[in-house]
Design an enzyme around this catalytic site. Sequence first.
Site, PDB file in Angstrom:
ATOM      1  N   ASP A   1      -7.087   2.221  12.442  1.00 20.78           N
ATOM      2  CA  ASP A   1      -5.834   2.981  12.386  1.00 20.78           C
ATOM      3  C   ASP A   1      -6.018   4.385  11.842  1.00 20.78           C
ATOM      4  O   ASP A   1      -5.328   5.322  12.252  1.00 20.78           O
ATOM      5  CB  ASP A   1      -4.796   2.226  11.550  1.00 20.78           C
ATOM      6  CG  ASP A   1      -4.097   1.134  12.341  1.00 20.78           C
ATOM      7  OD1 ASP A   1      -4.224   1.134  13.583  1.00 20.78           O
ATOM      8  OD2 ASP A   1      -3.417   0.294  11.732  1.00 20.78           O
TER       9      ASP A   1
ATOM     10  N   ARG B   1       0.203   3.288  17.401  1.00 17.46           N
ATOM     11  CA  ARG B   1      -0.129   4.344  16.439  1.00 17.46           C
ATOM     12  C   ARG B   1       0.091   5.758  16.958  1.00 17.46           C
ATOM     13  O   ARG B   1       0.593   6.614  16.218  1.00 17.46           O
ATOM     14  CB  ARG B   1      -1.573   4.175  15.942  1.00 17.46           C
ATOM     15  CG  ARG B   1      -1.861   2.911  15.147  1.00 17.46           C
ATOM     16  CD  ARG B   1      -0.698   2.420  14.359  1.00 17.46           C
ATOM     17  NE  ARG B   1      -1.046   1.349  13.419  1.00 17.46           N
ATOM     18  CZ  ARG B   1      -0.214   0.430  13.008  1.00 17.46           C
ATOM     19  NH1 ARG B   1       1.044   0.429  13.461  1.00 17.46           N
ATOM     20  NH2 ARG B   1      -0.577  -0.495  12.142  1.00 17.46           N
TER      21      ARG B   1
ATOM     22  N   SER C   1      -3.054 -10.368   6.207  1.00 19.91           N
ATOM     23  CA  SER C   1      -2.146  -9.251   6.468  1.00 19.91           C
ATOM     24  C   SER C   1      -1.588  -9.383   7.880  1.00 19.91           C
ATOM     25  O   SER C   1      -2.198  -9.999   8.752  1.00 19.91           O
ATOM     26  CB  SER C   1      -2.874  -7.910   6.319  1.00 19.91           C
ATOM     27  OG  SER C   1      -3.869  -7.777   7.306  1.00 19.91           O
TER      28      SER C   1
ATOM     29  N   ASP D   1       0.817  -1.211   0.000  1.00 20.95           N
ATOM     30  CA  ASP D   1       0.000   0.000   0.000  1.00 20.95           C
ATOM     31  C   ASP D   1       0.853   1.265   0.000  1.00 20.95           C
ATOM     32  O   ASP D   1       0.666   2.145  -0.849  1.00 20.95           O
ATOM     33  CB  ASP D   1      -0.916   0.015   1.230  1.00 20.95           C
ATOM     34  CG  ASP D   1      -2.048  -0.996   1.119  1.00 20.95           C
ATOM     35  OD1 ASP D   1      -1.898  -1.969   0.364  1.00 20.95           O
ATOM     36  OD2 ASP D   1      -3.073  -0.812   1.798  1.00 20.95           O
TER      37      ASP D   1
END
Length: 406
Positions: free
Chosen positions: A121, A92, A177, A12
């Site tokens: 996220d 994060r 993932s 990505d």
Amino acid sequence: MKIVLAYSGGLDTSVIVKWLRETYDAEIVTFAADIGQEEELRGLPQKARKTGAAKHYTLDLVEEFARDFIYPMVRANAIYEGQYYLGTSIARPLIAKAQIDIAKKEKADTVAHGATGKGNDQCRFELSYMALAPNLTIIAPWKIEQFRDLFPGRAEMIAYCQEHKIPVEASLKKPYSMDRNLLHISYEAGILEDPWFDPTTKENKGMFKLSVSPEDAPDRAEYVELDFVRGDCVAVNGKKLSPAGVLKTLNKLGGKHGIGRVDLVENRFVGMKSRGVYETPGGTILMHGHRQVESLTMDREVMHLRDSLIPKYAELVYYGFWFAPEREALQALVDESQRYVTGTVRLKLYKGNIITCGRKSKYSLYDMNVASMEGVKSWYNQSDATGFIRLNGLRLRARHLAQTGR
């Protein structure tokens, strides 16, 4: 225009570097946070520049991650929905904070991330940006229709990389993932989207990276002692370690004994349910040990008050409100509750289980003379319990006599 992109080097963000540069005619600065991914960080600067970045930063944040983010959360015993140890969630805000620091250093006016519009996220990144640098522009390509039209799926992204000679290792064969840091590895999407799918079978168990399955763990138990000071683990088996050192040591121990695997369906902030599989070997041991020292040293009412706030604290971390005033206020209460949480706990690790085998503290509130059933004299008088119970039962007796008609 200068954009600082949170960059992992995966499919990505590799696509996003080039797309941002061409779409906005911007200078792209990529940033990767080393928070314990280990081999996943190799070659990122070269890959970023080949993809179109003008500059790349990789910052070592492992110790800061453990000390200033994981440890405060452990002091709160924060677990989301009773199962999830918040491994991705707690990383994060640190990444966003470091990204903003780079944006200020580079005099960039924009920050960008590769989180999708369906996940948590995006909230964690953007709420942190807004809390720490509200004047920065935020670009989230997955929430831009033009980007989604160009890349409706992984096949189109892989083809784009091949066409533009963007170096990525992704393939259509990867069935899920993965996100890794010092605290955990999370697995989701692909084959895991079916909540009935079993990743622990012989055919699928190769997915796990940090831990063996309990069936394959050693047949002999192993003991470990953890020393805590004011709610923080400072030593393992008598050896003083930094917060990151503690987690690295416990990850190896826990992984060896098949500890810390969780498979759950969780409620995302955006409203949908999601299935995730997690490995948190060290964090699971750390949280268990912390709770045991608390059981010996923490006042009952303080513990019950703090415990009543655990769901709220965990929710704030999960949703992305780490830098919000309510989390900071809760942290102040949590940290005050840890003033005397100092002591040692002995645990036995065996085939996925953590068994408590002892705890001690110079601040222990446990009085053997008071608790003993062996007729030992103390300042506790059992006769006092009669009046104690009578007073607590007063309202119950009154209710029955006044309202039942008998």
